[in-house]
Design a protein around this motif. Structure first.
Motif, PDB file in Angstrom:
ATOM      1  N   LEU A  94       0.814  -1.212   0.000  1.00 12.23           N
ATOM      2  CA  LEU A  94       0.000   0.000   0.000  1.00 12.23           C
ATOM      3  C   LEU A  94       0.853   1.271   0.000  1.00 12.23           C
ATOM      4  N   VAL A  95       1.862   1.324   0.862  1.00  8.09           N
ATOM      5  CA  VAL A  95       2.677   2.540   0.956  1.00  8.09           C
ATOM      6  C   VAL A  95       3.474   2.750  -0.337  1.00  8.09           C
ATOM      7  N   ASP A  96       4.090   1.678  -0.842  1.00  7.39           N
ATOM      8  CA  ASP A  96       4.860   1.818  -2.086  1.00  7.39           C
ATOM      9  C   ASP A  96       3.958   2.214  -3.259  1.00  7.39           C
ATOM     10  N   LEU A  97       2.783   1.645  -3.268  1.00  5.58           N
ATOM     11  CA  LEU A  97       1.825   1.978  -4.316  1.00  5.58           C
ATOM     12  C   LEU A  97       1.459   3.468  -4.239  1.00  5.58           C
ATOM     13  N   PHE A  98       1.200   3.920  -3.021  1.00  5.52           N
ATOM     14  CA  PHE A  98       0.886   5.333  -2.819  1.00  5.52           C
ATOM     15  C   PHE A  98       2.040   6.224  -3.285  1.00  5.52           C
ATOM     16  N   LEU A  99       3.260   5.845  -2.907  1.00  8.31           N
ATOM     17  CA  LEU A  99       4.428   6.657  -3.283  1.00  8.31           C
ATOM     18  C   LEU A  99       4.606   6.700  -4.799  1.00  8.31           C
ATOM     19  N   SER A 100       4.381   5.546  -5.450  1.00 12.03           N
ATOM     20  CA  SER A 100       4.550   5.541  -6.905  1.00 12.03           C
ATOM     21  C   SER A 100       3.476   6.390  -7.573  1.00 12.03           C
ATOM     22  N   LEU A 101       2.281   6.415  -7.000  1.00 15.93           N
ATOM     23  CA  LEU A 101       1.201   7.217  -7.602  1.00 15.93           C
ATOM     24  C   LEU A 101       1.437   8.713  -7.432  1.00 15.93           C
ATOM     25  N   VAL A 102       1.890   9.137  -6.242  1.00 18.02           N
ATOM     26  CA  VAL A 102       2.060  10.591  -6.058  1.00 18.02           C
ATOM     27  C   VAL A 102       3.213  11.131  -6.906  1.00 18.02           C
ATOM     28  N   ARG A 103       4.103  10.256  -7.326  1.00 14.60           N
ATOM     29  CA  ARG A 103       5.227  10.713  -8.168  1.00 14.60           C
ATOM     30  C   ARG A 103       4.807  10.977  -9.611  1.00 14.60           C
ATOM     31  N   ILE A 104       3.593  10.586  -9.958  1.00 19.32           N
ATOM     32  CA  ILE A 104       3.124  10.802 -11.336  1.00 19.32           C
ATOM     33  C   ILE A 104       2.345  12.109 -11.395  1.00 19.32           C
ATOM     34  N   ASP A 105       2.770  12.984 -12.272  1.00 19.40           N
ATOM     35  CA  ASP A 105       2.097  14.272 -12.401  1.00 19.40           C
ATOM     36  C   ASP A 105       0.738  14.077 -13.065  1.00 19.40           C
ATOM     37  N   GLY A 106      -0.278  14.702 -12.532  1.00 17.15           N
ATOM     38  CA  GLY A 106      -1.606  14.543 -13.133  1.00 17.15           C
ATOM     39  C   GLY A 106      -2.590  15.527 -12.546  1.00 17.15           C
ATOM     40  N   ILE A 107      -2.460  16.785 -12.947  1.00 16.19           N
ATOM     41  CA  ILE A 107      -3.445  17.760 -12.487  1.00 16.19           C
ATOM     42  C   ILE A 107      -4.734  17.567 -13.280  1.00 16.19           C
ATOM     43  N   SER A 108      -5.748  18.311 -12.895  1.00 20.00           N
ATOM     44  CA  SER A 108      -7.086  18.128 -13.458  1.00 20.00           C
ATOM     45  C   SER A 108      -7.086  18.245 -14.979  1.00 20.00           C
ATOM     46  N   LEU A 109      -7.693  17.268 -15.611  1.00 20.78           N
ATOM     47  CA  LEU A 109      -7.831  17.163 -17.060  1.00 20.78           C
ATOM     48  C   LEU A 109      -6.481  16.996 -17.774  1.00 20.78           C
ATOM     49  N   ALA A 110      -5.463  16.614 -17.012  1.00 15.82           N
ATOM     50  CA  ALA A 110      -4.159  16.248 -17.589  1.00 15.82           C
ATOM     51  C   ALA A 110      -3.676  14.977 -16.882  1.00 15.82           C
ATOM     52  N   GLU A 111      -4.588  14.009 -16.777  1.00 20.05           N
ATOM     53  CA  GLU A 111      -4.325  12.806 -15.972  1.00 20.05           C
ATOM     54  C   GLU A 111      -3.775  11.640 -16.796  1.00 20.05           C
ATOM     55  N   ARG A 112      -3.357  11.897 -18.067  1.00 14.82           N
ATOM     56  CA  ARG A 112      -2.991  10.790 -18.957  1.00 14.82           C
ATOM     57  C   ARG A 112      -1.982   9.819 -18.331  1.00 14.82           C
ATOM     58  N   HIS A 113      -0.912  10.382 -17.740  1.00 12.21           N
ATOM     59  CA  HIS A 113       0.157   9.503 -17.246  1.00 12.21           C
ATOM     60  C   HIS A 113      -0.313   8.638 -16.083  1.00 12.21           C
ATOM     61  N   VAL A 114      -1.065   9.239 -15.188  1.00  7.28           N
ATOM     62  CA  VAL A 114      -1.511   8.444 -14.040  1.00  7.28           C
ATOM     63  C   VAL A 114      -2.569   7.431 -14.486  1.00  7.28           C
ATOM     64  N   ALA A 115      -3.414   7.826 -15.438  1.00  9.96           N
ATOM     65  CA  ALA A 115      -4.410   6.879 -15.965  1.00  9.96           C
ATOM     66  C   ALA A 115      -3.715   5.691 -16.626  1.00  9.96           C
ATOM     67  N   ASP A 116      -2.654   5.970 -17.378  1.00 12.75           N
ATOM     68  CA  ASP A 116      -1.914   4.880 -18.039  1.00 12.75           C
ATOM     69  C   ASP A 116      -1.269   3.950 -17.014  1.00 12.75           C
ATOM     70  N   ALA A 117      -0.695   4.537 -15.982  1.00  8.75           N
ATOM     71  CA  ALA A 117      -0.014   3.711 -14.978  1.00  8.75           C
ATOM     72  C   ALA A 117      -1.007   2.812 -14.251  1.00  8.75           C
ATOM     73  N   VAL A 118      -2.145   3.392 -13.879  1.00 13.09           N
ATOM     74  CA  VAL A 118      -3.161   2.612 -13.172  1.00 13.09           C
ATOM     75  C   VAL A 118      -3.690   1.502 -14.073  1.00 13.09           C
TER      76      VAL A 118
END
Ligand SMILES: [Zn+2]
Length: 368
Positions: free
Chosen positions: A7-31
């Motif tokens: 859980l913690v590592d997953l959280f850390l990897s997610l916060v490192r991905i930039d994804g402000i509102s309506l620019a979520e492409r990278h985090v969407a791809d990772a998930v």
């Protein structure tokens, strides 16, 4: 043993991905990649095109999901309020914070991490579970946009649990205000302020006289009103012809909101003398919701909290969330505290224990 991140590592990897509102492409791809690898069916809707963003909402279906059977939805939003591109997350013994130069992004990557971990648990450990799916939305911070465009009508949704409130786990928003905005434009008549002031009608005077008559702030226990912006006038030597104000009203029932908007409109119109005029318009931003303590949604939630060892603490809240949008679509929804504290600030932090408790609650909500 799960080979995927904890859980913690997953959280850390997610916060490192930039994804402000309506620019979520990278985090969407990772998930999407992480979940597909684990055998989760992932569907991205067409909200990128509809909202002018880079990614759509992501629907994630555990094995065996049936869209012809009643289903519950667990949801979080992918976007962060500010960029986390330069984040340096710091893990201390009991909490995770940023280094103080950026937000942490716990709002709402903590909710995302909890729900991703839940899906991974279910596939990796073949856990028996209720019929449910997970929805990750886009554009929450700038207007609950993804939740607005998410189509739940093709599923038999009986309830939605939103993992996104900054309160601690256990606290949940059983009653939330709705928000409507209004715009009023005062129209006078321009003239040279030095040469022919008698020919002008000052829209600034019209507006200020009218605004001074409004009751603003906390109107009563259920209602607030605010004038948030004012724009008008063009030159020091011209009598201003137009002034526009924008404001909002919040209350726990649609009737209360519309009553208050009517009072505001009437007050503004009455204060304008026959020399000027005012144009008034209003718009619903999101509708309020109120759930009874004995509603199926709430009783199922509190049962799951007890299973997870969490004391339920229902509250009324004067802010909106994706839950408002789901309720307005007919899917009863509540927003749950996940403990991403001091959200939207560089002091944001989350207790590691709160991450674990939200994960325990998510698990209890879907385990059969
Ligand atoms: Zn949030």
């Amino acid at each position: 043993m799960p080979s995927s991140p904890g859980l913690v590592d997953l959280f850390l990897s997610l916060v490192r991905i930039d994804g402000i509102s309506l620019a979520e492409r990278h985090v969407a791809d990772a998930v999407t990649a992480l979940l597909r690898q684990a055998g989760i069916r992932v569907h991205e809707d067409d909200s990128a095109a509809r909202l002018g963003g880079t990614a759509g909402n992501i629907f994630c279906f555990p094995p065996g999901f049936r869209n012809d059977l009643p289903a519950i939805v667990l949801t979080a939003h992918l976007d962060t309020v500010k960029s986390t591109a330069r984040i340096n997350p710091i893990v201390e013994s009991t909490l995770i914070r940023s280094d103080g130069t950026t937000i942490l992004g716990g709002d709402d990557r903590a909710g995302c991490a909890v729900l991703i971990r839940l899906l991974l648990d279910i596939t990796e450990q073949s856990l028996s579970h209720k019929n449910f799916f997970v929805l990750f939305t886009v554009g929450e911070e700038t207007g609950l946009f993804g939740a607005g465009t998410a189509d739940l009508s093709r599923y038999q949704t009986t309830g939605a649990y939103v993992f996104d409130c900054s309160k601690r786990p256990g606290t949940y928003i059983r009653e939330a205000v709705g928000l409507s905005t209004f715009t009023a434009t005062f129209i006078g008549k321009t003239a040279h302020s030095g040469v022919a002031p008698e020919e002008g009608i000052s829209a600034i005077q019209l507006a200020s006289a009218a605004i001074s008559k409004l009751e603003l702030g906390r109107i009563d226990a259920d209602t607030t009103a605010n004038v948030g912006t004012i724009h008008g006038g063009e030159a020091l030597n011209a009598i201003p012809e137009r002034v526009t104000i924008e404001g909002e009203v919040r209350a726990f029932s649609p009737q209360r909101i519309s009553e208050r908007l009517t009072i505001i409109e009437n007050t503004l119109r009455r204060s304008i003398d026959s020399r000027g005029s005012v144009q008034f318009s209003q718009k619903t931003d999101f509708a309020p919701y109120v759930h009874a303590a004995d509603s199926p949604l709430v009783t199922a939630l509190e049962r799951a909290m007890h299973t997870a060892g969490i004391e339920p603490h229902p509250i009324r809240y004067t802010g909106g969330s994706d839950a408002n949008k789901y309720n307005a679509k007919g899917t009863p929804a509540v927003n749950l505290g996940i403990g991403a504290q001091k959200p939207h600030s560089n002091e944001e932090f989350i207790l590691i224990d709160d991450l674990a408790r939200s994960h325990a609650l998510a698990t209890a909500l879907v385990r059969s």
